[in-house]
Design a protein around this motif. Structure first.
Motif, PDB file in Angstrom:
ATOM      1  N   ARG A   1       6.408  17.096  -1.032  1.00 22.06           N
ATOM      2  CA  ARG A   1       6.636  16.045  -0.041  1.00 22.06           C
ATOM      3  C   ARG A   1       6.533  16.647   1.351  1.00 22.06           C
TER       4      ARG A   1
ATOM      5  N   ALA B   1      -0.105  15.917  -2.739  1.00 17.15           N
ATOM      6  CA  ALA B   1       0.783  14.763  -2.800  1.00 17.15           C
ATOM      7  C   ALA B   1       2.124  15.109  -3.439  1.00 17.15           C
TER       8      ALA B   1
ATOM      9  N   ALA C   1      -6.440   6.216  16.689  1.00 17.70           N
ATOM     10  CA  ALA C   1      -7.444   6.223  15.639  1.00 17.70           C
ATOM     11  C   ALA C   1      -8.222   7.533  15.653  1.00 17.70           C
TER      12      ALA C   1
ATOM     13  N   ILE D   1       7.249  21.595   6.275  1.00 18.20           N
ATOM     14  CA  ILE D   1       6.015  22.240   5.860  1.00 18.20           C
ATOM     15  C   ILE D   1       4.863  21.266   6.063  1.00 18.20           C
TER      16      ILE D   1
ATOM     17  N   GLN E   1      -5.380   7.346   3.272  1.00 12.71           N
ATOM     18  CA  GLN E   1      -5.007   6.264   4.184  1.00 12.71           C
ATOM     19  C   GLN E   1      -3.857   5.448   3.609  1.00 12.71           C
ATOM     20  N   SER E   2      -3.915   5.220   2.310  1.00 13.16           N
ATOM     21  CA  SER E   2      -2.889   4.380   1.708  1.00 13.16           C
ATOM     22  C   SER E   2      -1.781   5.224   1.082  1.00 13.16           C
ATOM     23  N   SER E   3      -1.651   6.433   1.562  1.00 19.51           N
ATOM     24  CA  SER E   3      -0.570   7.266   1.047  1.00 19.51           C
ATOM     25  C   SER E   3       0.513   7.387   2.104  1.00 19.51           C
ATOM     26  N   PRO E   4       1.732   7.605   1.687  1.00 17.04           N
ATOM     27  CA  PRO E   4       2.833   7.683   2.649  1.00 17.04           C
ATOM     28  C   PRO E   4       2.830   8.996   3.430  1.00 17.04           C
ATOM     29  N   LEU E   5       1.976   9.896   3.038  1.00 21.91           N
ATOM     30  CA  LEU E   5       1.925  11.211   3.671  1.00 21.91           C
ATOM     31  C   LEU E   5       1.068  11.160   4.931  1.00 21.91           C
TER      32      LEU E   5
ATOM     33  N   LEU F   1       3.006  26.547   7.019  1.00 22.60           N
ATOM     34  CA  LEU F   1       1.717  26.005   6.591  1.00 22.60           C
ATOM     35  C   LEU F   1       1.525  26.284   5.108  1.00 22.60           C
TER      36      LEU F   1
ATOM     37  N   GLN G   1       0.798  -1.222   0.000  1.00 21.80           N
ATOM     38  CA  GLN G   1       0.000   0.000   0.000  1.00 21.80           C
ATOM     39  C   GLN G   1       0.829   1.271   0.000  1.00 21.80           C
ATOM     40  N   GLN G   2       2.124   1.152  -0.138  1.00 20.16           N
ATOM     41  CA  GLN G   2       2.994   2.328  -0.190  1.00 20.16           C
ATOM     42  C   GLN G   2       3.096   3.038   1.145  1.00 20.16           C
ATOM     43  N   GLN G   3       2.693   2.398   2.208  1.00 15.94           N
ATOM     44  CA  GLN G   3       2.900   3.039   3.493  1.00 15.94           C
ATOM     45  C   GLN G   3       4.389   3.053   3.775  1.00 15.94           C
TER      46      GLN G   3
ATOM     47  N   LEU H   1      -7.671  27.831  10.947  1.00 16.77           N
ATOM     48  CA  LEU H   1      -6.462  28.005  10.156  1.00 16.77           C
ATOM     49  C   LEU H   1      -5.473  28.922  10.855  1.00 16.77           C
TER      50      LEU H   1
ATOM     51  N   ALA I   1       1.673   2.640  14.895  1.00 17.80           N
ATOM     52  CA  ALA I   1       1.188   1.990  16.110  1.00 17.80           C
ATOM     53  C   ALA I   1       0.662   2.994  17.129  1.00 17.80           C
TER      54      ALA I   1
END
Lengths: 350, 350
Positions: free
Chosen positions: B134, B131, B331, B82, B154-158, B112, A16-18, B98, B327
Motif C-alpha cells: 500500500r 498494488a 492533468a 514509501i 487510473q481507476s486504482s486508489p494508488l 523508494l 471505480q475504487q477511487q 532513478l 481536483a
DNA sequence: GTGAAAGCGCTAACAT
DNA sequence: ATGTTAGCGCTTTCAC
C-alpha cells in the motif's frame, strides 16, 4: 492543456475504487458469501480451497478490485519479500550494481527498497530507517559505511551483506571482487609492456577499496623495481579525474603509465590529458578499474579490470537469502576480476 | 529497578546473538515499567511523554535493541512512507532519473521501492506487485507501459504519476520534458547551420517518446523544406546506435545532419560513424537528446537537448505527494528542455 | 473444505 | 501525563 476529465460524480468515484476506503478480504467475503478466512486462503494457498469457491471468490475479488495487502501479510508472516540496499546516490558504478541487484531480485520475486544517500554523513540516517522496515535482508553497498556502523549491523537480527567493501570483512558477510589481485594484474600487464615509471590516481584515499587497490598496484610494481606514487583525485567522478589530469599535465616529467582507481575517474583523466595534448597510449599507458560499459565504448576503449557484476550480485543475494544459519554464512566471498585489454595500453611502434 | 532480572538478562543474551524473536514495544514496556502505549508514544510523538519517562523508556529500548516496526505502523496508519517506481532495468537515462528520485525522496524522508523489469512483458508483473504494497504513490517511469495498464492505474486508489511518457497524458497525471518542442529546437538549430538534408535515428518506433520527438524534428525541418526520413536503431542502447551507424555509412550519400532520438544511442552512432571514417562535425552534424552527463564529457561533447532531471523529478514528486485531491492534480506538466551546444554541430570552415 | 478466533506490533481515541 | 482498549488486514491453528 489540462482538460478536466469532467466532474467525477461521487457515484462513479466509488464505483471505480477511487474511494478513500480500500477493499479488504472482508468485503470480498461478504460479496462472495464465504468467510474472510477462505478469501485469504484463495490468495495465499489456493490449493486448500475447492475449485468452485475459488472461482466464486476470485470473481468477487475482481468485481470489487480487491488486491491482497502485503503490509498486513508481512506483519503476520514476519517476512516482507523486500531487500534493502544502502547505496550512494551518485556514481556510474553503483548505478550499474543497483540495476543488477534489482534485476536479479525481481527474478526471485523480491523487491528492492532503496536507501540512498548523497553524503557519507547521511549513512547513519539511512541505516536507521533500514532497521524499521522488517526487511528480509539488506545490502550494504558503499565503501563509506564505517566500522562502527558495520559493527551495529553485526549485532542486529537483520541479515546483511557488504558489497565490495574490503573493510567489512570479518564484521559482516561480504562479497567483493578481488581488488588487490585485480590491480596487481593490471600492474603486471604494465610491467609486461616494459613500463619503467608509474603513477596511481585514486578517488578518495580514506576509502578501503582505494587503499586495497593501491596496495595491489604498489606491491606488484615494486617487485619489478617500479615506484608508484599516489595522487588523490578527491572524488570518484569524471570531473575529479579531469582536474587531476590537468595537474598531472603541468609536471615536468610524465610517468610512463597512469593507473586510475576507477573507470569513471579514468575517463576524466583520459579526456583531461587529451585536452593537454597528452594521449594514451601514445604518450603514456593508462588503466582503469571496474569494467563499466563505457570502457568498451569505442570512444574510450579503456584497459580496465572488469568486475563480473552479475556474479558478484548473485553471490551477494545467495549470502543474504540462502544461508539462513550463521554457521553456513561465509565470512567473505572474493570473486576474481578479468582484465579487459583496450587501446589505452596498446603497444605503439615508437 | 523492579523489573525481573531473569527476563531482562535473557532478552539481552538474545539480542547479542542475532535473536530469533524480535523486540517489540511490549518488551520495552515491561522492561521500563510503563504501558505499551507510552512506549509507542515515545517513538511517535515524544512531546506527549514526560521527559523522565521518555528517558526511562529510551534507555530500556536501547538496552533491548528495540526499533519500532514500520510494517505495523503502516498497517495502522495506512501510510507507508514509501513510493514505488516502475522503471526499466537498463539504460543510462533511467538510471539517472532513478538516482534523482531516490535523492529527492530521501530528502522528504520517503523511501523508494523499485519495481524494475528487463522486458516489456514483465511490466504487468511489476504493476501487479505494486498494488499489493500500500504505497503512498507510484512513479510510472517507462515508455513501454501500455494504455491498458495506464487505464488500470487510473481507476486504482494508488496515486500515480507518469514520468516522460507522452502517451499517458489524459490517463494519468504526467510530467514530461517538452519532447516535441525540444526536438524541434534542435532541428531549428540545424537549419540555422544551413543543413539541407537530414536523417532521424530513433530507438524503437512504437514508443511514444520516439514518435513525439520524431514529429518535432520532421515538422520543424519541413518548414524549411528539409526532409527527414526515419531510421530505427531497434533499441535505446549504445550498441544499437553503433550498428545503425554502420549501416548508414554504407549508403551512397550521407545526410548533412543526423538527429538521434537519445544520447545513449547517439554515442553509439558517433563511434560507429567514426569507425567508418565519418566524423562529426566534419562530415555531418549530429544531435542527441536527454542531456546525459556523458554528453558533456570531452570525449563526446554532443549537441543535445538537456532535460532538467531535477526539475522534472521535483514536479513528479509534487504531483504525487502534494496534490491530494483529484481536483488540484494537474492533468500534465510539461517542462521545457535546454539545448546544449556541443562540438558535434559546430561550424567547420569548409 | 470451510468457519471462528487469535493474534502480528503498532496507533489513536477515550478514559483517568 | 499515562493507561485501556479497539482495531489496521492479513495468516493460521483449531474445530466442525
Amino acid at each position: 492543456m489540462g482538460a478536466k476529465p469532467g466532474e467525477a460524480s461521487s457515484a462513479q468515484v466509488r464505483n471505480q475504487q477511487q474511494a478513500n476506503r480500500r477493499v479488504t478480504s472482508v468485503d470480498v467475503a461478504a460479496e462472495s458469501g464465504v468467510s474472510q478466512a477462505t478469501v485469504a486462503r484463495v490468495f495465499s494457498s489456493p490449493e486448500k480451497v475447492s475449485p468452485a469457491t475459488r472461482e466464486k471468490v476470485r470473481s468477487a475479488a475482481e468485481r470489487l478490485g480487491y488486491v491482497p495487502n502485503a503490509i498486513a501479510r508481512s506483519l503476520k508472516s514476519q517476512r516482507t519479500n523486500i531487500v534493502g540496499a544502502v547505496v550512494p546516490a551518485y556514481g556510474e558504478y553503483w548505478q550499474n550494481v543497483l540495476a543488477e541487484f534489482s534485476r536479479q531480485l525481481a527474478q526471485r520475486s523480491y523487491q528492492l527498497l532503496l536507501f540512498s544517500f548523497a553524503k557519507p554523513e547521511d549513512v547513519d540516517g539511512a541505516l536507521g530507517s533500514v532497521a524499521q522496515y522488517r526487511l528480509d535482508g539488506v545490502i550494504l553497498a558503499s565503501a563509506t559505511i564505517g566500522q562502527a556502523q558495520l559493527g551495529r549491523m553485526q549485532s542486529s537480527p537483520l541479515p546483511s551483506v557488504a558489497f565490495n567493501q574490503p573493510a567489512a570483512e570479518g564484521l559482516v558477510p561480504s562479497v567483493s571482487v578481488d581488488n588487490e589481485v585485480g590491480m596487481a594484474e593490471l600492474a603486471q600487464h604494465l610491467v609486461d609492456m616494459t613500463v619503467g615509471t608509474a603513477l596511481y590516481i585514486g578517488g578518495v584515499s580514506s576509502v578501503s577499496t582505494d587503499q586495497v587497490r593501491y596496495r595491489g598496484a604498489v606491491q606488484a610494481l615494486a617487485e619489478h623495481g617500479v615506484a608508484c606514487p599516489y595522487m588523490e583525485a578527491g572524488a570518484y567522478t569524471y570531473d575529479a579525474g579531469y582536474k587531476a589530469a590537468g595537474e598531472l599535465a603541468q609536471r615536468d616529467n610524465l610517468p610512463e603509465a597512469v593507473m586510475v582507481g576507477s573507470d569513471e575517474v579514468a575517463f576524466g583523466v583520459l579526456d583531461g590529458l587529451e585536452n593537454a595534448g597528452i594521449s594514451a597510449p601514445r604518450d603514456l599507458l593508462l588503466t582503469g578499474f571496474d569494467g563499466l560499459p563505457q570502457a568498451s565504448w569505442a570512444g574510450y576503449d579503456l584497459t580496465t579490470l572488469v568486475q563480473a557484476t552479475d556474479v558478484l550480485v548473485a553471490q551477494a543475494i545467495d549470502v543474504l537469502l540462502d544461508s539462513n544459519t550463521a554457521a553456513d554464512r561465509p565470512a567473505s566471498v572474493v570473486v576474481p576480476g578479468t582484465i579487459r585489454y583496450g587501446m589505452t595500453t596498446k603497444k605503439t611502434d615508437g
